[in-house]
Design an enzyme around this catalytic site. Structure first.
Site, mmCIF file in Angstrom:
data_model
loop_
_atom_site.group_PDB
_atom_site.id
_atom_site.type_symbol
_atom_site.label_atom_id
_atom_site.label_comp_id
_atom_site.label_asym_id
_atom_site.label_seq_id
_atom_site.Cartn_x
_atom_site.Cartn_y
_atom_site.Cartn_z
ATOM 1 N N LYS A 54 -14.730 21.959 72.426
ATOM 2 C CA LYS A 54 -14.326 22.658 71.194
ATOM 3 C C LYS A 54 -14.893 21.933 69.976
ATOM 4 O O LYS A 54 -15.441 22.552 69.059
ATOM 5 C CB LYS A 54 -12.800 22.701 71.079
ATOM 6 C CG LYS A 54 -12.150 23.759 71.936
ATOM 7 C CD LYS A 54 -10.642 23.551 72.026
ATOM 8 C CE LYS A 54 -10.077 24.401 73.159
ATOM 9 N NZ LYS A 54 -8.749 24.030 73.598
ATOM 10 N N GLN A 98 -3.454 21.225 72.003
ATOM 11 C CA GLN A 98 -3.903 21.466 73.370
ATOM 12 C C GLN A 98 -2.725 21.441 74.352
ATOM 13 O O GLN A 98 -1.902 20.525 74.320
ATOM 14 C CB GLN A 98 -4.955 20.397 73.755
ATOM 15 C CG GLN A 98 -5.591 20.581 75.109
ATOM 16 C CD GLN A 98 -6.536 21.789 75.187
ATOM 17 O OE1 GLN A 98 -7.070 22.239 74.186
ATOM 18 N NE2 GLN A 98 -6.724 22.304 76.386
ATOM 19 N N ASP A 121 -4.656 29.959 67.993
ATOM 20 C CA ASP A 121 -4.429 30.286 69.406
ATOM 21 C C ASP A 121 -3.737 31.642 69.543
ATOM 22 O O ASP A 121 -3.752 32.240 70.619
ATOM 23 C CB ASP A 121 -3.492 29.233 70.038
ATOM 24 C CG ASP A 121 -4.225 28.171 70.838
ATOM 25 O OD1 ASP A 121 -5.274 28.489 71.422
ATOM 26 O OD2 ASP A 121 -3.732 27.027 70.885
HETATM 27 N N1 GUN Z 1 -5.042 24.687 77.358
HETATM 28 C C1 GUN Z 1 -5.861 25.455 78.126
HETATM 29 N N2 GUN Z 1 -6.301 26.529 77.422
HETATM 30 C C2 GUN Z 1 -5.734 26.444 76.185
HETATM 31 C C3 GUN Z 1 -5.820 27.245 75.025
HETATM 32 O O1 GUN Z 1 -6.476 28.289 74.973
HETATM 33 N N3 GUN Z 1 -5.104 26.811 73.950
HETATM 34 C C4 GUN Z 1 -4.351 25.678 73.978
HETATM 35 N N4 GUN Z 1 -3.681 25.337 72.874
HETATM 36 N N5 GUN Z 1 -4.256 24.905 75.051
HETATM 37 C C5 GUN Z 1 -4.946 25.288 76.148
#
Ligand code: GUN
Length: 313
Positions: A54, A98, A121
């Site tokens: 990311k 996350q 998100d």
């Molecule tokens: N962990 C795995 N995929 C995601 C996601 O799309 N967002 C977040 N915040 N955590 C994750």
């Protein structure tokens, strides 16, 4: 028949190029860079990989990547305090904490502490609710990316029967809302669904998001259907001992029946981060329009509520 391969890697790259051009346009006009804050608590290896990816892609399109790496023993109170700081920071347009979080932290409490206007998100109940009522909302990244992949092969989805296998808050439920908004007739199937192959075989669009390797084989697919494979499952090949990623669909079998199919890897996966960047840039542009882009103070909650037009500050 061999299905058209939906190349998520290429579609995501094209989206990122579009986003980079939008960012460059704003920066050329003297505005600050959009900022995405990513918070990682602990050192789960899979999460480390996601977060690094990311950050890399955020910077590549010219946005600011703000990373907070906290030890696994971080308290819930400390994490809430960080979220509050990021909510109030005018240089932060998106906040992603996350998941999964360590067991002693209540993930729902953390998600609900994120300002809805920065919840890139799309997990906050305000955004979840607005998506379901057709309001202005951040849409969770994987379903947003999956819809783009579907639309890359068919623009008008009106009247089609879509079957979503999986009812998670992150994929299944928001996918249902997006397909409904496209005027599909939507069925959500799950682990208790009776005769899953028969239900899936009635789908013009089949979205598999259950996390079960190769569950969806050729018996589940209507000839010509669009199949979107959201699964990312690591399996070990018994013969070679090597591990590799497979989807929820049996690619080799399904490709002979489906009209279009996403591969794993290289399908939905790359779209998720691209849509995260798109959500962040969308939030930034709303903020710019409201005069907060140069760093002016704004209220991250009421600001977003004001943009919906039906709730006054
Ligand atoms: N962990 C795995 N995929 C995601 C996601 O799309 N967002 C977040 N915040 N955590 C994750």
């Amino acid at each position: 028949m061999t299905a058209t391969l939906i190349d998520g890697k290429a579609i995501a790259a094209a989206l990122r190029a579009e986003l980079a051009a939008r960012v460059a346009g704003h920066v050329a006009q003297g505005y600050r860079k959009p900022g995405l804050a990513v918070v990682l608590v602990g050192n789960d290896p899979a999460s480390e990989v996601y977060v690094a990816s990311k950050a890399k892609q955020t910077k590549e399109i010219g946005m600011l990547s703000i990373e907070h790496r906290l030890p696994a023993e971080t308290t819930e109170a400390a994490l809430l305090a960080l979220v509050a700081r990021l909510n109030a920071d005018p240089g932060v347009d998106g906040i992603l904490v996350q998941l999964p979080l360590p067991g002693h932290i209540d993930a729902d409490k953390i998600i609900e502490a994120i300002a809805p206007a920065k919840d890139v998100d799309g997990f906050h109940p305000v955004n979840v609710g607005r998506l379901s009522t057709g309001g202005k909302a951040f849409v969770p990244c994987t379903p947003r990316g999956s819809l783009k992949l579907i639309k890359s092969v068919r623009q008008d989805l009106s009247g089609l029967h879509a079957v979503v296998v999986g009812r998670s808050n992150i994929v299944g439920k928001p996918m249902l809302q997006l397909l409904l908004a496209e005027n599909c007739t939507v069925t959500v199937a799950h682990s208790r669904t009776q005769d899953l192959p028969m239900v899936c075989r009635s789908a013009d669009i089949l979205v598999a998001a259950v996390g079960r390797p190769k569950l969806i084989d050729s018996r589940y697919v209507k000839p010509g259907a669009i199949v979107i494979d959201v699964g990312i499952n690591r399996v070990t090949d018994k013969a070679t001992g090597k591990s590799r990623l497979v989807g929820d669909a049996d690619f080799d079998g399904v490709k002979e029946i489906a009209g279009a199919l996403t591969p794993v890897p290289g399908g939905v996966g790359p779209m998720t981060i691209a849509c995260l960047l798109e959500n962040t840039l969308d939030g930034y542009e709303i903020r710019l329009k409201q005069g907060g882009g140069g760093g002016a103070r704004f209220d991250p909650v009421t600001e977003w509520i004001c943009t919906s037009g039906n709730i006054q500050p």
